[in-house]
Design an enzyme around this catalytic site. Structure first.
Site, short mmCIF file in Angstrom:
data_model
loop_
_atom_site.label_atom_id
_atom_site.label_comp_id
_atom_site.label_asym_id
_atom_site.label_seq_id
_atom_site.Cartn_x
_atom_site.Cartn_y
_atom_site.Cartn_z
N TRP A 89 0.79 -1.19 0.00
CA TRP A 89 0.13 0.19 -0.10
C TRP A 89 0.92 1.22 0.02
O TRP A 89 0.24 2.45 -0.02
CB TRP A 89 -0.84 -0.09 1.22
CG TRP A 89 -1.78 -1.42 0.98
CD1 TRP A 89 -3.14 -1.62 0.67
CD2 TRP A 89 -1.42 -2.24 1.94
NE1 TRP A 89 -3.47 -2.84 0.84
CE2 TRP A 89 -2.44 -3.40 1.77
CE3 TRP A 89 -0.24 -2.78 2.92
CZ2 TRP A 89 -2.45 -4.73 2.09
CZ3 TRP A 89 -0.41 -4.06 3.15
CH2 TRP A 89 -1.32 -5.07 2.99
N ASP A 90 2.01 1.25 -0.40
CA ASP A 90 3.10 2.23 -0.22
C ASP A 90 2.88 3.05 1.26
O ASP A 90 3.03 4.31 1.39
CB ASP A 90 2.59 3.24 -1.41
CG ASP A 90 3.75 4.35 -1.60
OD1 ASP A 90 4.97 4.27 -0.83
OD2 ASP A 90 3.51 5.28 -2.01
N MET A 91 2.83 2.34 2.17
CA MET A 91 2.81 2.80 3.59
C MET A 91 4.25 2.82 4.36
O MET A 91 4.82 2.15 5.20
CB MET A 91 2.06 1.91 4.50
CG MET A 91 0.56 1.94 4.18
SD MET A 91 -0.10 3.53 4.32
CE MET A 91 -1.67 3.47 3.48
#
Length: 780
Positions: free
Chosen positions: A462-464
């Site tokens: 999630w591109d966290m």
């Protein structure tokens, strides 16, 4: 004619609602829009035949819509308003003489308002009374007070390196502890409303044709002795007189333009002072600046000249030993850490272009000579001795594009790490990437050896990235004083860890996560959640929003078309709703920590995004981009990815406001004592109305010993001051451009406490561009 026009409008609205409502029903959503369609259609038909029954029918529409709205959202004004934005005004119009007198009444006055108009009049009054109650009731804020400091609370000196004078700001977070706390107390809640502009400097560095979309002013100035030091998006370094704002010198590193860069920003500089100065020798003090063409430059802060003994003619080439060298695909946007006579730096890698990208290696150089002392490669973490000439670091490893912190007493540096690209598909990640992605790692300052790792997201799809500088603070616990680390994350968790070991100080639990990854991938069974968290609740149909019920209906269609199982819904070819999105509840601006009060001041933001995987048939075609650097194409992976904000057709968020808050929490307990919506839509709405709806913020806060916090990063163009105890806004000043940077404060030579704000705008957020550095102080 008025009746005919109104009838046609009602029928058109009814038809639009019928088509959209049927689509919502077919996707498994609410029947509300279809029922509303029937009411509008019947009202329109009865108006066409001039039947008084139209008023009765529309009264039922209004009462039914009001009941449904209260059932869904209670008395939340900003959720009720769009639900009544067409319904209520149309009901009022139907009561006008231009309609009533054409439906059989011959006299204006009491007779015109009698009979069939009474139910509609009652319905309009009910809407009005509900609106009045809702607009005077705040349903979103938590209005509490932080407790006073304990008698045994540590002093600010206990929590800070002692070599930073109270009057100065020597690092991005003031000290290498990264708390963004100033011990100055001249400005207080009782006098902050008297702040006035003292000087306004313009850098002259404005956006150029061909700059990346994300060309931004994100710099926090340094204040050393009697000078301020700033960097600009095109990597100019400028020294200013801290009292007057007058320019002292300017350095241009001659960075060539490039279309390959994803970002063009400089968040700040780093500073080092020699412990054994030599009389008459230059560069006793040094400023370090990373550039967009992957150099690390050392400058003399007195003159602005390069320090020629550092590296080669004053610079270290960060491309050295890198795999897949391609201009624009690796550089550092954040200031390095200076500790133990080392300058330690990571770098940003362009997101989601391909599976063969530069390394996320962390490197430590001698502050005087630029000699490489150690390198920590996430793909080869045990071998930290300087790499040999001709060898390369591991490709495509998790990188650290944000700001690190250091504790010289413990001999550790704390590095926030991102993900291995591509972000939304992880089927081919290495064992070490799985271990270090979206983590905080503690490295030995002298050797670079790994001491501990704490992962904030398992198998991140999630591109966290861990986006923010950790703050180091000593916290009083039931077991005594604990040297802690406070780490905000994109997903809304604030982790409080023992910085000696990486073990949680506030509890962290593993919770089940949604399953069902894309072909060739997998999803972690659980994800960690901190006891101190601003994670938003799972979205429901009732949380969807729009300026009117029409675009709200369109949001319902989107919502029910997407896959959504709550936080950590895996990306999919169907399209997944990601909430919070990769903009983050928190981002690089981090939080501010008051070490005396043991509290954290933060500015959580809430925006949802969609993530759609696009199957790739080959690596020659582009699927989601038109030009270099071909972001989100993911060459080498089975999927490209299309990332979009979750917004209505007119560009407004599909999730209800508030979208931004300020919050105050006790670090000893994890309790949030106050939460207040923050910011207006003045600079985002088609009509510049200053509605206090709460807007996202990008850029961090600063807190002071005077009990005042400052924040300028909201999407409206203001710098604001808040009471740290209650979160109440005490003062604001209009900025000439977007203020998406973290303010700072210092004491000038005349003894005044200054607050400095950078207002240059943010390209990807669409805020107004500029080049302003503004200082505020109390009147003399």
């Amino acid at each position: 004619m008025a009746v005919i026009i109104t009838a046609v409008l009602s029928i058109i609205l009814g038809l639009a609602l019928a088509v959209g409502g049927w689509k919502v029903i077919s996707l498994g959503g609410t029947w509300y829009f279809a029922a509303l369609a029937a009411g509008f259609l019947l009202t329109g038909v009865l108006l066409l035949v001039r039947s008084r029954a139209a008023l009765w029918v529309y009264a039922l529409v209004m009462v039914g819509a009001l009941g449904w709205a209260i059932h869904e959202v209670g008395f939340d004004w900003w959720q009720l308003a769009p639900r009544g934005s067409i319904i209520a005004p149309l009901g009022l119009w139907l009561l006008s003489p231009w309609i009533c007198q054409r439906l059989g009444w011959q006299h204006f006055g009491a007779r015109a308002w009698g009979g069939s108009a009474i139910p509609l009049l009652i319905a309009v009054v009910l809407w009005g009374a509900t609106a009045f109650h809702a607009i005077t009731t705040d349903n979103n804020d938590i209005r509490g007070m932080l407790p006073p400091p304990l008698a045994a609370a540590p002093s600010a000196e206990t929590n800070s390196p002692v070599d930073v004078p109270d009057s100065d700001w020597h690092a991005y977070g003031r000290t290498q502890h990264g708390t963004r706390y100033s011990p100055l107390a001249q400005i207080t809640p009782s006098n902050v409303d008297r702040l006035e502009k003292v000087w306004h400097y313009q850098t002259g560095d404005l956006r150029r044709p061909g700059d990346p979309e994300e060309t931004t002013y994100e710099v926090t100035p340094l204040k050393i002795d009697d000078s301020l030091y700033i960097c600009t998006p095109h990597n100019f370094v400028i020294a200013l007189d801290a009292e007057t704002g007058e320019e002292r010198w300017r350095f241009d590193p001659q960075v060539p333009d490039s279309s390959n860069r994803q970002h063009l920003t400089c968040r700040g500089l780093s500073y080092h002072a020699s412990k054994t100065p030599t009389v008459g020798q230059s560069c006793q003090q040094r400023l370090f600046m990373p550039t967009a063409d992957a150099r690390l430059i050392a400058l003399d802060p007195k003159t602005g000249k390069v320090c020629p003994a550092f590296g080669e003619n004053g610079a270290v080439n960060l491309w050295k030993n890198m795999p897949h060298v391609k201009e624009g695909f690796y550089y550092s946007t954040s200031p390095p850490v200076v500790a133990n006579d080392l300058v330690i730096i990571g770098g940003a890698v362009n997101d989601n272009v391909s599976t063969t990208e530069p390394s996320g290696v962390i490197r430590a150089y001698d502050v005087v000579t630029g000699e490489l002392k150690w390198n920590w490669d996430p793909g080869n973490p045990e071998q930290t001795e300087p790499i040999a000439d001709g060898e390369t670091y591991s490709e495509s490893t998790p990188n650290s594009w944000s700001i690190s912190s250091a504790d010289e007493k413990l001999g550790l540096i704390y590095v926030p790490l991102g993900n291995q690209v591509p972000d939304q598909w992880g089927g081919n990640r290495s064992e070490n990437s799985e271990r270090f992605s979206s983590s905080i790692v503690a490295l030995d300052l002298q050797t670079g050896q790994l001491r501990w790792v704490f992962q904030t997201v398992h198998h991140d799809l999630w591109d966290m990235d861990v986006p923010a500088q950790p703050s180091l603070v000593d916290i009083q616990t039931a077991s005594g004083m604990v040297p802690a680390l406070v780490a905000p994350t994109k997903q809304g968790d604030i982790y409080v860890l023992d910085r000696r070991t990486g073990k949680p100080v506030l509890p962290v639990r593993e919770v089940p996560a949604p399953q069902g990854a894309a072909e060739g991938d997998w999803v972690a069974a659980t994800q960690p959640v901190s006891a101190l968290s601003y994670e938003p609740p799972k979205l429901r149909d009732t949380d969807l929003w729009g300026a009117t019920f029409i675009d709200q209906m369109m949001c319902h269609i989107q919502f029910n078309s997407l896959r959504y199982d709550g936080r950590y819904t895996p990306p999919s070819t169907q399209g997944s709703l990601i909430y919070p999105g990769n903009f983050g509840v928190f981002n690089w601006g981090s939080v501010a920590v008051d070490p005396v009060r043991q509290m954290v001041f933060s500015a959580p933001s809430y925006l949802a995004f969609t993530s759609t995987l696009i199957p790739r048939e080959n690596d020659e075609e582009t699927y989601v981009s038109d030009s270099e650097p071909y972001l989100n194409e993911n060459f080498g992976a089975p999927f490209a990815v299309e990332l979009k904000p979750f917004v209505s057709p007119i560009g407004l968020p599909c999730t209800a406001p508030p979208w931004g808050y300020v919050a105050g929490a006790d670090l000893r307990t994890g309790k949030t004592h106050w939460l207040r919506k923050n910011g207006t839509v003045r600079d985002r709405a088609p009509i510049p109305l200053p509605f206090e709806m709460g807007v996202p913020s990008l850029g961090g806060p600063v807190v002071t010993a005077g009990g005042v916090a400052f924040l300028s990063g909201t999407l409206d163009y203001y710098v604001r001051a808040y009471d740290v105890t209650t979160g109440k806004q005490l003062w604001r000043s209009r900025l000439p451009a977007g203020g998406q940077a973290t303010p700072m404060t210092y004491q000038s030579r005349s003894g005044r406490q200054m607050v400095v704000v950078v207002a240059g705008g943010h390209g990807s957020l669409g805020t107004k561009a500029g080049d302003s550095i503004i200082a505020y102080a109390l009147p003399r």
